[in-house]
Design a protein around this motif. Structure first.
Motif, PDB file in Angstrom:
ATOM      1  N   SER A  12     -48.061  47.284  14.388  1.00 15.00           N
ATOM      2  CA  SER A  12     -46.648  47.203  14.757  1.00 15.00           C
ATOM      3  C   SER A  12     -46.454  46.302  15.962  1.00 15.00           C
ATOM      4  CB  SER A  12     -46.077  48.591  15.032  1.00 15.00           C
ATOM      5  OG  SER A  12     -46.651  49.141  16.184  1.00 15.00           O
ATOM      6  N   PHE A  13     -47.434  46.279  16.873  1.00 16.43           N
ATOM      7  CA  PHE A  13     -47.381  45.402  18.049  1.00 16.43           C
ATOM      8  C   PHE A  13     -47.322  43.946  17.617  1.00 16.43           C
ATOM      9  CE2 PHE A  13     -48.078  44.260  22.356  1.00 16.43           C
ATOM     10  CZ  PHE A  13     -48.889  43.144  22.331  1.00 16.43           C
ATOM     11  N   GLY A  67     -44.027  42.757  15.980  1.00 19.56           N
ATOM     12  CA  GLY A  67     -42.881  42.614  16.864  1.00 19.56           C
ATOM     13  C   GLY A  67     -42.559  41.183  17.229  1.00 19.56           C
ATOM     14  N   GLU A  78     -32.371  41.903  14.687  1.00 15.57           N
ATOM     15  CA  GLU A  78     -33.118  42.042  15.925  1.00 15.57           C
ATOM     16  C   GLU A  78     -32.651  40.963  16.892  1.00 15.57           C
ATOM     17  OE1 GLU A  78     -37.408  43.985  15.156  1.00 15.57           O
ATOM     18  OE2 GLU A  78     -37.270  41.855  14.791  1.00 15.57           O
ATOM     19  N   ASP A  81     -43.251  42.325  27.169  1.00 17.17           N
ATOM     20  CA  ASP A  81     -44.533  42.054  26.511  1.00 17.17           C
ATOM     21  C   ASP A  81     -44.556  40.640  25.940  1.00 17.17           C
ATOM     22  OD1 ASP A  81     -46.949  42.117  25.274  1.00 17.17           O
ATOM     23  OD2 ASP A  81     -46.425  43.661  23.828  1.00 17.17           O
ATOM     24  N   TRP A 117     -36.508  41.553  21.520  1.00 19.58           N
ATOM     25  CA  TRP A 117     -36.180  42.709  22.339  1.00 19.58           C
ATOM     26  C   TRP A 117     -36.577  43.982  21.626  1.00 19.58           C
ATOM     27  CZ3 TRP A 117     -34.837  42.890  27.241  1.00 19.58           C
ATOM     28  CH2 TRP A 117     -34.218  41.781  27.822  1.00 19.58           C
ATOM     29  N   ASP A 118     -36.996  44.968  22.377  1.00 22.98           N
ATOM     30  CA  ASP A 118     -37.260  46.292  21.849  1.00 22.98           C
ATOM     31  C   ASP A 118     -35.922  46.925  21.455  1.00 22.98           C
ATOM     32  OD1 ASP A 118     -37.578  49.413  22.441  1.00 22.98           O
ATOM     33  OD2 ASP A 118     -39.533  48.551  21.912  1.00 22.98           O
ATOM     34  N   LYS A 119     -35.917  47.716  20.397  1.00 25.29           N
ATOM     35  CA  LYS A 119     -34.684  48.366  19.934  1.00 25.29           C
ATOM     36  C   LYS A 119     -34.059  49.262  21.000  1.00 25.29           C
ATOM     37  CE  LYS A 119     -35.872  48.338  15.067  1.00 25.29           C
ATOM     38  NZ  LYS A 119     -34.765  47.979  14.220  1.00 25.29           N
ATOM     39  N   SER A 120     -34.850  49.741  21.935  1.00 27.69           N
ATOM     40  CA  SER A 120     -34.325  50.626  22.972  1.00 27.69           C
ATOM     41  C   SER A 120     -33.315  49.922  23.876  1.00 27.69           C
ATOM     42  CB  SER A 120     -35.460  51.209  23.816  1.00 27.69           C
ATOM     43  OG  SER A 120     -36.098  50.182  24.547  1.00 27.69           O
ATOM     44  N   THR A 121     -33.286  48.598  23.845  1.00 25.84           N
ATOM     45  CA  THR A 121     -32.346  47.840  24.682  1.00 25.84           C
ATOM     46  C   THR A 121     -31.065  47.475  23.941  1.00 25.84           C
ATOM     47  OG1 THR A 121     -33.299  45.696  24.099  1.00 25.84           O
ATOM     48  CG2 THR A 121     -34.244  46.833  26.007  1.00 25.84           C
TER      49      THR A 121
END
Length: 116
Positions: free
Chosen positions: A21-22, A25, A32, A61, A76-80
């Motif tokens: 998964s890393f 990304g 996304e 990252d 971007w990470d989904k958390s943002t």
């Protein structure tokens, strides 16, 4: 003993999924938020620091870094997703120098961050 073997296999499998998964990304998928970073300096970028408020920075990252004269696409990470559009960014270079903080509007389409 069987439980310990099972636990070891589960940990290894979980770690393998994490690594897959890393790497996934870095390829932007529809819906996304992504942007391009270009390193126009003669020194590799080893870290990107990101902050919503310009005071507390976290690491973005970038894998093994962005070489001198190279570009990389970031996701971007989904958390943002519900965060601010404007973020502060700094580059940390291989010689441990840091760029000045610069504000970028990530709601802008086809955003490119240039460090020079």
């Amino acid at each position: 003993m069987k439980f310990q073997n099972y636990l070891k296999k589960a940990i290894v499998l979980s770690f393998a999924f994490f690594l897959m998964s890393f790497n996934a990304g870095y390829a932007a998928k529809p819906n996304e938020y992504s942007f391009k970073v270009t390193n126009k300096t003669s020194v590799a970028i080893k870290k990107l620091l990101a902050s919503e408020d310009g005071e507390k920075y976290g690491f973005f990252d970038i894998g093994s870094g962005i070489g001198a004269g190279k570009s990389a696409n970031m996701v971007w990470d989904k958390s943002t997703d519900d965060g601010n559009c404007e973020w502060y960014f700094k580059a940390v270079f291989a010689d441990d120098s840091e760029s000045e903080a610069v504000t970028f509007d990530f709601c802008e389409e086809d955003l490119e961050l240039d460090f020079d």
